[in-house]
Design a protein around this motif. Structure first.
Motif, PDB file in Angstrom:
ATOM      1  N   HIS A  89       0.838  -1.200   0.000  1.00 43.70           N
ATOM      2  CA  HIS A  89       0.000   0.000   0.000  1.00 43.70           C
ATOM      3  C   HIS A  89       0.873   1.250   0.000  1.00 43.70           C
ATOM      4  N   THR A  90       0.387   2.269  -0.661  1.00 43.21           N
ATOM      5  CA  THR A  90       1.096   3.550  -0.664  1.00 43.21           C
ATOM      6  C   THR A  90       0.351   4.610   0.136  1.00 43.21           C
ATOM      7  N   ASP A  91      -0.970   4.480   0.235  1.00 44.56           N
ATOM      8  CA  ASP A  91      -1.750   5.437   1.011  1.00 44.56           C
ATOM      9  C   ASP A  91      -1.487   5.230   2.499  1.00 44.56           C
ATOM     10  N   PRO A  92      -1.138   6.290   3.249  1.00 43.61           N
ATOM     11  CA  PRO A  92      -0.794   6.146   4.671  1.00 43.61           C
ATOM     12  C   PRO A  92      -1.905   5.507   5.501  1.00 43.61           C
ATOM     13  N   ARG A  93      -3.138   5.903   5.263  1.00 45.92           N
ATOM     14  CA  ARG A  93      -4.236   5.310   6.050  1.00 45.92           C
ATOM     15  C   ARG A  93      -4.395   3.826   5.733  1.00 45.92           C
ATOM     16  N   GLU A  94      -4.266   3.464   4.470  1.00 46.30           N
ATOM     17  CA  GLU A  94      -4.362   2.052   4.095  1.00 46.30           C
ATOM     18  C   GLU A  94      -3.215   1.248   4.712  1.00 46.30           C
ATOM     19  N   ARG A  95      -2.049   1.856   4.791  1.00 42.70           N
ATOM     20  CA  ARG A  95      -0.924   1.181   5.432  1.00 42.70           C
ATOM     21  C   ARG A  95      -1.215   0.961   6.922  1.00 42.70           C
ATOM     22  N   THR A  96      -1.786   1.957   7.565  1.00 41.64           N
ATOM     23  CA  THR A  96      -2.135   1.822   8.976  1.00 41.64           C
ATOM     24  C   THR A  96      -3.146   0.702   9.168  1.00 41.64           C
ATOM     25  N   HIS A  97      -4.163   0.687   8.333  1.00 37.18           N
ATOM     26  CA  HIS A  97      -5.193  -0.353   8.401  1.00 37.18           C
ATOM     27  C   HIS A  97      -4.561  -1.735   8.199  1.00 37.18           C
ATOM     28  N   ALA A  98      -3.673  -1.847   7.213  1.00 37.18           N
ATOM     29  CA  ALA A  98      -3.025  -3.124   6.914  1.00 37.18           C
ATOM     30  C   ALA A  98      -2.148  -3.587   8.082  1.00 37.18           C
ATOM     31  N   ALA A  99      -1.424  -2.650   8.698  1.00 36.70           N
ATOM     32  CA  ALA A  99      -0.553  -2.999   9.818  1.00 36.70           C
ATOM     33  C   ALA A  99      -1.366  -3.520  10.999  1.00 36.70           C
ATOM     34  N   ILE A 100      -2.451  -2.836  11.326  1.00 36.25           N
ATOM     35  CA  ILE A 100      -3.291  -3.264  12.443  1.00 36.25           C
ATOM     36  C   ILE A 100      -3.920  -4.623  12.140  1.00 36.25           C
ATOM     37  N   GLU A 101      -4.336  -4.824  10.895  1.00 42.74           N
ATOM     38  CA  GLU A 101      -4.961  -6.087  10.520  1.00 42.74           C
ATOM     39  C   GLU A 101      -3.989  -7.250  10.679  1.00 42.74           C
ATOM     40  N   VAL A 102      -2.738  -7.043  10.261  1.00 40.01           N
ATOM     41  CA  VAL A 102      -1.736  -8.102  10.377  1.00 40.01           C
ATOM     42  C   VAL A 102      -1.491  -8.452  11.843  1.00 40.01           C
ATOM     43  N   LEU A 181      -9.633 -10.325  23.052  1.00 39.21           N
ATOM     44  CA  LEU A 181      -9.449 -11.762  23.244  1.00 39.21           C
ATOM     45  C   LEU A 181     -10.333 -12.284  24.372  1.00 39.21           C
ATOM     46  N   ASP A 182     -10.562 -11.472  25.388  1.00 40.18           N
ATOM     47  CA  ASP A 182     -11.375 -11.899  26.524  1.00 40.18           C
ATOM     48  C   ASP A 182     -12.870 -11.782  26.243  1.00 40.18           C
ATOM     49  N   GLN A 183     -13.268 -10.751  25.494  1.00 46.24           N
ATOM     50  CA  GLN A 183     -14.696 -10.473  25.357  1.00 46.24           C
ATOM     51  C   GLN A 183     -15.256 -10.715  23.953  1.00 46.24           C
ATOM     52  N   ARG A 184     -14.407 -10.611  22.937  1.00 45.51           N
ATOM     53  CA  ARG A 184     -14.874 -10.761  21.544  1.00 45.51           C
ATOM     54  C   ARG A 184     -16.117  -9.899  21.320  1.00 45.51           C
ATOM     55  N   HIS A 185     -16.027  -8.666  21.753  1.00 48.14           N
ATOM     56  CA  HIS A 185     -17.182  -7.772  21.724  1.00 48.14           C
ATOM     57  C   HIS A 185     -17.513  -7.279  20.324  1.00 48.14           C
ATOM     58  N   VAL A 186     -16.554  -7.339  19.417  1.00 45.51           N
ATOM     59  CA  VAL A 186     -16.790  -6.997  18.010  1.00 45.51           C
ATOM     60  C   VAL A 186     -16.014  -7.990  17.160  1.00 45.51           C
ATOM     61  N   SER A 187     -16.293  -7.992  15.857  1.00 41.74           N
ATOM     62  CA  SER A 187     -15.525  -8.845  14.959  1.00 41.74           C
ATOM     63  C   SER A 187     -14.111  -8.284  14.811  1.00 41.74           C
ATOM     64  N   ARG A 188     -13.188  -9.120  14.368  1.00 37.93           N
ATOM     65  CA  ARG A 188     -11.816  -8.641  14.174  1.00 37.93           C
ATOM     66  C   ARG A 188     -11.786  -7.533  13.134  1.00 37.93           C
ATOM     67  N   GLU A 189     -12.561  -7.692  12.070  1.00 39.05           N
ATOM     68  CA  GLU A 189     -12.597  -6.680  11.015  1.00 39.05           C
ATOM     69  C   GLU A 189     -13.105  -5.338  11.563  1.00 39.05           C
ATOM     70  N   ALA A 190     -14.128  -5.404  12.411  1.00 40.67           N
ATOM     71  CA  ALA A 190     -14.667  -4.169  12.991  1.00 40.67           C
ATOM     72  C   ALA A 190     -13.640  -3.507  13.906  1.00 40.67           C
ATOM     73  N   LEU A 191     -12.899  -4.322  14.664  1.00 40.97           N
ATOM     74  CA  LEU A 191     -11.890  -3.757  15.559  1.00 40.97           C
ATOM     75  C   LEU A 191     -10.771  -3.094  14.770  1.00 40.97           C
ATOM     76  N   VAL A 192     -10.368  -3.697  13.664  1.00 37.71           N
ATOM     77  CA  VAL A 192      -9.350  -3.081  12.807  1.00 37.71           C
ATOM     78  C   VAL A 192      -9.835  -1.720  12.327  1.00 37.71           C
ATOM     79  N   ASP A 193     -11.081  -1.644  11.885  1.00 33.51           N
ATOM     80  CA  ASP A 193     -11.642  -0.370  11.411  1.00 33.51           C
ATOM     81  C   ASP A 193     -11.694   0.657  12.534  1.00 33.51           C
ATOM     82  N   GLN A 194     -12.111   0.225  13.719  1.00 31.13           N
ATOM     83  CA  GLN A 194     -12.218   1.144  14.853  1.00 31.13           C
ATOM     84  C   GLN A 194     -10.854   1.728  15.221  1.00 31.13           C
TER      85      GLN A 194
END
Length: 212
Positions: A89-102, A181-194
């Motif tokens: 990714h070249t877009d800074p926000r997309e890079r941030t999203h990708a890093a958190i997702e990994v 990990l303890d509560q699984r209060h949102v999906s992983r994808e939603a947490l990455v977005d948040q």
């Protein structure tokens, strides 16, 4: 009965080179940790590897040393994926999203290893804190180095700021991952977005007003 000859003796077990034996022990430790989590013991690692406990202690010293080795191995694998994701990714926000997702995906795929590194057992928790610090510092330093490599501003002030940002990102993701990990209060994808939104927008989107 004929006397035994030299040829009748079984061959002596082949001694593995130090690095190969260490890799074997780490692989065994990862299997035990995946099964037992923070309660994984040096005895269980030795049994899983099919060696005596002194061999495990010879390579790692104690449980804290084992945690350092497991944490470094976990971090290196994570950073390999992280570099590939950031380079895609070249877009800074997309890079941030990708890093958190990994980071969150690796934690999600090996939750017991993450718990072992971050929580330890009742008797090993204080010592494992050192391993956790080293693990998190490695990732934070690497993120800061990457941000510095793609940033046009090479001034000392900017480098210090990027170092803070790199470690701040890791701290934010770690704290959120512990809760998730303890509560699984949102999906992983939603947490990455948040978390991506929080890093980019701060608390600007939060409604702090209260009814009078």
């Amino acid at each position: 009965m004929e006397p035994a000859t030299v040829g009748d003796d079984p061959p002596a077990p082949k001694r593995l080179p130090w690095a190969q034996r260490r890799d074997q022990l780490l692989a065994a430790a990862e299997r035990v940790i995946a099964r037992d989590g923070p309660q994984a013991s040096m005895d269980a690692v030795a049994a899983e590897a099919g060696v005596s406990k002194p061999i495990v202690y010879r390579h790692f010293g104690d449980k804290n040393g084992l945690a350092h080795a497991v944490g470094e191995r976990f971090a290196v694998a994570l950073l390999t994926e992280l570099h590939a994701a950031l380079a895609a990714h070249t877009d800074p926000r997309e890079r941030t999203h990708a890093a958190i997702e990994v980071i969150l995906r690796r934690i999600d795929e090996a939750p017991q290893t993450y718990r072992f590194l971050t929580r330890g057992s009742a008797e090993g928790a204080p010592a494992l804190g050192d391993a956790l610090d080293a693990f998190m510092r490695l990732i934070g330093d690497d993120l800061a180095d990457f941000m510095s490599s793609v940033n046009n501003d090479k001034s000392p002030e900017r480098q210090v700021l990027l170092l803070t940002w790199g470690h701040a990102m890791v701290g934010l993701v770690r704290s959120s991952a512990d809760l998730w990990l303890d509560q699984r209060h949102v999906s992983r994808e939603a947490l990455v977005d948040q978390l991506t939104d929080l890093l980019w927008n701060g608390f600007r989107d939060a409604d702090w007003t209260t009814d009078a």
